[in-house]
Design a protein around this motif. Structure first.
Motif, mmCIF file in Angstrom:
data_model
loop_
_atom_site.group_PDB
_atom_site.id
_atom_site.type_symbol
_atom_site.label_atom_id
_atom_site.label_comp_id
_atom_site.label_asym_id
_atom_site.label_seq_id
_atom_site.Cartn_x
_atom_site.Cartn_y
_atom_site.Cartn_z
ATOM 1 N N ALA A 1 0.863 -1.186 0.000
ATOM 2 C CA ALA A 1 0.000 0.000 0.000
ATOM 3 C C ALA A 1 0.897 1.233 0.000
ATOM 4 O O ALA A 1 1.750 1.387 0.872
ATOM 5 N N ASP A 2 0.691 2.089 -0.955
ATOM 6 C CA ASP A 2 1.495 3.309 -1.076
ATOM 7 C C ASP A 2 0.970 4.344 -0.084
ATOM 8 O O ASP A 2 -0.166 4.816 -0.221
ATOM 9 N N PRO A 3 1.758 4.720 0.924
ATOM 10 C CA PRO A 3 1.279 5.687 1.917
ATOM 11 C C PRO A 3 0.942 7.045 1.312
ATOM 12 O O PRO A 3 0.147 7.798 1.872
ATOM 13 N N ASN A 4 1.487 7.364 0.145
ATOM 14 C CA ASN A 4 1.188 8.633 -0.521
ATOM 15 C C ASN A 4 -0.221 8.662 -1.109
ATOM 16 O O ASN A 4 -0.715 9.721 -1.468
ATOM 17 N N LEU A 5 -0.852 7.500 -1.210
ATOM 18 C CA LEU A 5 -2.212 7.425 -1.765
ATOM 19 C C LEU A 5 -3.280 7.321 -0.682
ATOM 20 O O LEU A 5 -4.468 7.235 -0.987
ATOM 21 N N LYS A 6 -2.883 7.356 0.586
ATOM 22 C CA LYS A 6 -3.830 7.212 1.700
ATOM 23 C C LYS A 6 -4.975 8.215 1.618
ATOM 24 O O LYS A 6 -6.119 7.892 1.933
ATOM 25 N N SER A 7 -4.703 9.422 1.148
ATOM 26 C CA SER A 7 -5.748 10.457 1.077
ATOM 27 C C SER A 7 -6.846 10.098 0.084
ATOM 28 O O SER A 7 -7.933 10.667 0.129
ATOM 29 N N GLN A 8 -6.591 9.149 -0.797
ATOM 30 C CA GLN A 8 -7.596 8.738 -1.776
ATOM 31 C C GLN A 8 -8.520 7.645 -1.243
ATOM 32 O O GLN A 8 -9.513 7.306 -1.881
ATOM 33 N N ASN A 9 -8.199 7.076 -0.076
ATOM 34 C CA ASN A 9 -9.064 6.070 0.528
ATOM 35 C C ASN A 9 -10.389 6.719 0.913
ATOM 36 O O ASN A 9 -10.424 7.895 1.279
ATOM 37 N N ARG A 10 -11.469 5.946 0.822
ATOM 38 C CA ARG A 10 -12.796 6.484 1.149
ATOM 39 C C ARG A 10 -13.548 5.518 2.048
ATOM 40 O O ARG A 10 -13.556 4.311 1.801
ATOM 41 N N ILE A 11 -14.191 6.058 3.054
ATOM 42 C CA ILE A 11 -15.076 5.258 3.893
ATOM 43 C C ILE A 11 -16.428 5.234 3.189
ATOM 44 O O ILE A 11 -17.033 6.285 2.962
ATOM 45 N N LEU A 12 -16.891 4.035 2.840
ATOM 46 C CA LEU A 12 -18.152 3.886 2.115
ATOM 47 C C LEU A 12 -19.317 3.553 3.045
ATOM 48 O O LEU A 12 -20.450 3.926 2.780
ATOM 49 N N ILE A 13 -19.016 2.818 4.106
ATOM 50 C CA ILE A 13 -20.024 2.462 5.111
ATOM 51 C C ILE A 13 -19.348 2.562 6.474
ATOM 52 O O ILE A 13 -18.225 2.112 6.642
ATOM 53 N N GLY A 14 -20.043 3.122 7.440
ATOM 54 C CA GLY A 14 -19.553 3.128 8.807
ATOM 55 C C GLY A 14 -18.820 4.391 9.186
ATOM 56 O O GLY A 14 -18.798 5.378 8.460
ATOM 57 N N SER A 15 -18.176 4.302 10.328
ATOM 58 C CA SER A 15 -17.545 5.466 10.937
ATOM 59 C C SER A 15 -16.055 5.561 10.647
ATOM 60 O O SER A 15 -15.446 6.589 10.946
ATOM 61 N N GLY A 16 -15.468 4.499 10.139
ATOM 62 C CA GLY A 16 -14.026 4.457 10.001
ATOM 63 C C GLY A 16 -13.362 3.806 11.195
ATOM 64 O O GLY A 16 -12.148 3.664 11.241
#
Length: 115
Positions: free
Chosen positions: A32-47
């Motif tokens: 997992a590229d840590p530079n792409l973390k900002s592109q992750n999305r929570i689709l269901i739930g609180s995170g």
């Protein structure tokens, strides 16, 4: 040709914190590229997986029998890399996956994260 991939893994109470830190990229995650973390999305739930499980248990008046009880299943829904070469495919794919989770698990689908 692209392929759909589905992996299901039983999860016990003792594994929740580790799964959450992996899914939310709170720790170093291989492949997992840590530079792409900002592109992750929570689709269901609180995170927060533990919070989401506890809320569902409270809403349904369910309790884990003991510390070795399976309390949820983790699903990994993905496709082979060539499928995601087109960004339009991604949004269509998300829609189909969310429909699947809703149809298959209803309100028991409590947490989903897109990486």
């Amino acid at each position: 040709m692209a392929y759909a991939i589905l992996r299901v893994e039983k999860t016990k109470n003792t594994s929740i914190a580790g799964k959450n830190s992996h899914n939310m990229r709170l720790r170093k995650t291989h492949h997992a590229d840590p530079n792409l973390k900002s592109q992750n999305r929570i689709l269901i739930g609180s995170g927060d997986l533990r919070t989401d499980i506890n809320a569902r248990f409270q809403a349904t008046n369910v309790k884990a029998r003991n510390s070795t009880s399976v309390i949820c299943n983790e699903l990994v829904l993905t496709a082979s890399p060539e499928f995601f070469a087109n960004s339009k495919n991604l949004e269509d794919w998300i829609k189909v996956q969310m429909e699947y989770l809703h149809n298959e698990y209803g309100e028991n689908a409590i947490n989903a994260v897109l990486h």
